[in-house]
Design an enzyme around this catalytic site. Structure first.
Site, PDB file in Angstrom:
ATOM      1  CE  LYS A   1     -15.342 -11.183 -19.521  1.00 21.71           C
ATOM      2  NZ  LYS A   1     -16.528 -10.354 -19.383  1.00 21.71           N
TER       3      LYS A   1
ATOM      4  N   GLY B   1       0.841  -1.192   0.000  1.00 19.86           N
ATOM      5  CA  GLY B   1       0.000   0.000   0.000  1.00 19.86           C
ATOM      6  C   GLY B   1       0.868   1.230   0.000  1.00 19.86           C
TER       7      GLY B   1
ATOM      8  CB  CYS C   1       5.334  -4.076  -0.215  1.00 19.96           C
ATOM      9  SG  CYS C   1       6.163  -2.560  -0.670  1.00 19.96           S
ATOM     10  CE1 TYR C   2       1.857   0.764   6.029  1.00 18.56           C
ATOM     11  CE2 TYR C   2       0.180  -0.954   5.895  1.00 18.56           C
ATOM     12  CZ  TYR C   2       0.712   0.159   6.520  1.00 18.56           C
ATOM     13  OH  TYR C   2       0.104   0.665   7.648  1.00 18.56           O
TER      14      TYR C   2
ATOM     15  CG  ASP D   1     -19.208 -12.194 -17.910  1.00 15.99           C
ATOM     16  OD1 ASP D   1     -18.254 -12.988 -18.023  1.00 15.99           O
ATOM     17  OD2 ASP D   1     -19.064 -10.976 -17.744  1.00 15.99           O
TER      18      ASP D   1
ATOM     19  CG  HIS E   1       5.148  -5.965  -5.055  1.00 12.77           C
ATOM     20  ND1 HIS E   1       3.933  -5.831  -4.415  1.00 12.77           N
ATOM     21  CD2 HIS E   1       5.825  -4.822  -4.823  1.00 12.77           C
ATOM     22  CE1 HIS E   1       3.877  -4.645  -3.826  1.00 12.77           C
ATOM     23  NE2 HIS E   1       5.017  -4.018  -4.056  1.00 12.77           N
TER      24      HIS E   1
ATOM     25  CD  GLU F   1       2.194  -8.880  -5.405  1.00  8.49           C
ATOM     26  OE1 GLU F   1       2.977  -9.622  -4.782  1.00  8.49           O
ATOM     27  OE2 GLU F   1       2.009  -7.693  -5.117  1.00  8.49           O
TER      28      GLU F   1
END
Ligand code: XMP
Length: 510
Positions: free
Chosen positions: A366, A57, A84-85, A227, A170, A172
């Site tokens: 999605k 963040g 991180c944060y 969808d 990070h 991710e």
């Protein structure tokens, strides 16, 4: 009754990557849920968590309003990974020191050493994506450093006994190539069941729908997109003919779209009602050039037609909607928009219809819907389809809409889209469209002078449709498409390609 699956709860402290963390865990077969950073422990526990991630963040732990998780979480025995944060917060609250150590570290950095639970099985070089200004400079008691870079000696920390972990980088993002393995190691620490596969999701959704709907009847609006089409197949599988799926053809669809939807859904057991309301829509749009006015009219007529059908085939107890997880995520940026959208997704059905909502995709991204669609047998061309706006070609014909202009644009659009597919470019663009402009200009065909319309082609790449870049389509491709269009659609003598990004332009022209 379904039970809540094991999950990893991600507490969102405002990082742009929070959703990506959830996606990564799900790709690894573990259900994950995003909650606001300050969610009470009792709320977190409702998600049946086996571990918690504190996201990154923009804040510093020394900010007055630095966001914090519920103190009760920190004394729980759930494994926690701070990113991180999140890592800085863990270190700070446990008595360590976090400092602004001069320059901000941004970009790729190689770990000079790594060890410990999070790095189990990892060997060779480890490149990590960094984006931080503050650093942990003194460890809290009970913690050890398990990774460093040249600039950041404390790049990852752990307290094995408490199962508290932190990474300054990070894991991710794709720029941390071995980040997936690190997240997998965290899943192993959490001993989370990794059953979040497409087949498992599908079985569970079918079970949930059966339980919710019982012997009730369900109404669904079909748009032709992935969808609602997938939802129709899922509901047909779960409740068979208790489902009535209504497809309103407003006459502003792409060439052959209604037939394509019919062909895809009926053979798979969807009780599909197709309404050809094109005359009604075109009548209402006659003489209208203003884009917002067009949208309003289409929205209004859509509700009327849909309601009339619901009345004819009803009564219905349930209304199904293809609401997705990004619409409902309760993140640091505020609660999801699901409640605002709930009735209005299908076009703004009045509240007094009092349907109960069936929204099986509320927990899905999605790409997860697309995986389910594959299992359900939805044809590839619908499964991987670009989004198409509700008002359809109405907002791609600049100015007044006429049946002739619709026919022109349908043919142009068909050439453009089928050529993109033919050249293998469809999948690498997020959305592609053609716009019929009111501009007429002089050209020459054979020995004859022409005075015909200009069509604009637009293709963009985007992750979220909020911003977009124009697609760098090869000139060779554009040349082929242009000549196909002017040769086959005689009302067009000029083709231009839109090279504006969003912002400042929007994706659609109206
Ligand atoms: P813009 O043009 O705002 O489009 O950059 C962003 C995305 O939204 C779609 N879009 C619409 N979809 N009704 C819809 O259902 C609309 O009125 C509408 N206007 C834009 C657009 O196609 C793009 O995917």
């Amino acid at each position: 009754m379904s039970t809540v699956p094991n999950s990893i709860v991600i507490l969102d402290f405002g990082s742009q990557y929070t959703r990506l963390i959830a996606r990564r865990f799900r790709e690894l077969g573990s259900f994950s849920v995003i909650l606001p950073g300050n969610a009470p422990l009792e709320r977190i526990m409702r998600e049946n968590p086996k571990g918690v991630v504190l996201s990154g963040g923009p804040s510093s732990v020394y900010d007055e309003a630095a966001p914090q998780p519920d103190a009760a979480l920190l004394s729980s025995d759930l494994p926690i990974l701070g990113v991180c944060y999140g890592m800085q917060f863990l270190a700070h609250q446990a008595g360590g020191t976090v400092e602004r150590v001069g320059k901000r570290e941004y970009g790729k950095a190689e770990l000079t050493q790594f060890s410990g639970d999070l790095f189990t099985g990892l060997e060779g070089e480890f490149v990590a994506w960094m984006s931080h200004s503050d650093s942990v400079t003194r460890l809290p008691t009970g913690y050890t450093v398990v990774a460093s870079t040249l600039d950041t000696p404390v790049t990852a920390i752990e307290n094995q006994q408490l199962k508290r972990y932190g990474v300054q980088f990070h894991p991710e993002v794709v720029h941390t190539p071995k980040g997936g393995q690190l997240l997998e190691n965290f899943l192993a620490i959490c001993q989370v069941e990794r059953t979040w596969t497409a087949q498992h999701i599908l079985d569970e959704l079918i079970g949930n729908v059966k339980t919710q709907v019982g012997s009730g009847r369900v109404l669904l609006g079909i748009s032709g997109g992935v969808d609602s089409s997938t939802l129709a197949l899922l509901l047909a599988k779960a409740v068979g003919t208790q489902l009535t799926a209504v497809f309103v053809d407003h006459g502003l669809l792409r060439l052959g779209e209604r037939q394509q939807v019919e062909k895809a859904l009926r053979p798979l057991g969807v009780n599909l009602v197709c309404v050809d309301a094109s005359e009604r829509f075109l009548g209402a749009l006659k003489g209208i050039s203003d884009p917002e006015e067009k949208r309003k009219i289409i929205g209004r007529e859509f509700i009327r037609v849909f309601e009339a059908e619901a009345g004819q085939y009803g009564p219905f107890e349930f209304l199904a909607q293809g609401t997705l997880y990004p619409d409902v995520i309760e993140s640091a940026g505020g609660e999801g928009a699901a409640n605002i959208k709930s009735h209005h997704n299908v076009g703004g059905l009045p509240d007094d219809l009092e349907f109960k909502l069936v929204e099986p995709f509320r927990t899905l991204f999605k790409d997860e819907v697309r995986e389910i669609a594959l299992l359900l047998g939805l044809p590839e061309d619908i499964r991987m389809r670009h989004p198409f706006p509700g008002p359809g070609l109405a907002i791609r014909i600049l100015g007044e809409i006429t049946p002739e202009k619709i026919a022109i644009l349908q043919r142009v659009d068909d050439i453009f889209i089928s050529s993109l597919r033919e050249f293998g470019l469809y999948g690498s663009t997020s959305q592609a469209l053609a716009v019929l402009t009111p501009i007429r200009s002089v050209g020459v065909m054979g020995d004859e002078r022409t005075y015909s319309y200009t069509v604009a082609l637009r293709a963009v790449t985007t992750a979220d449709f909020m911003t977009a870049q124009f697609a760098r389509l090869p000139y060779e491709f554009l040349e082929v498409v242009s000549s196909r269009i002017v040769n086959h659609v005689h009302e067009i003598n000029r083709v231009v390609y839109d090279i504006t990004s969003k912002p400042p332009a929007t994706i659609e022209w109206e």
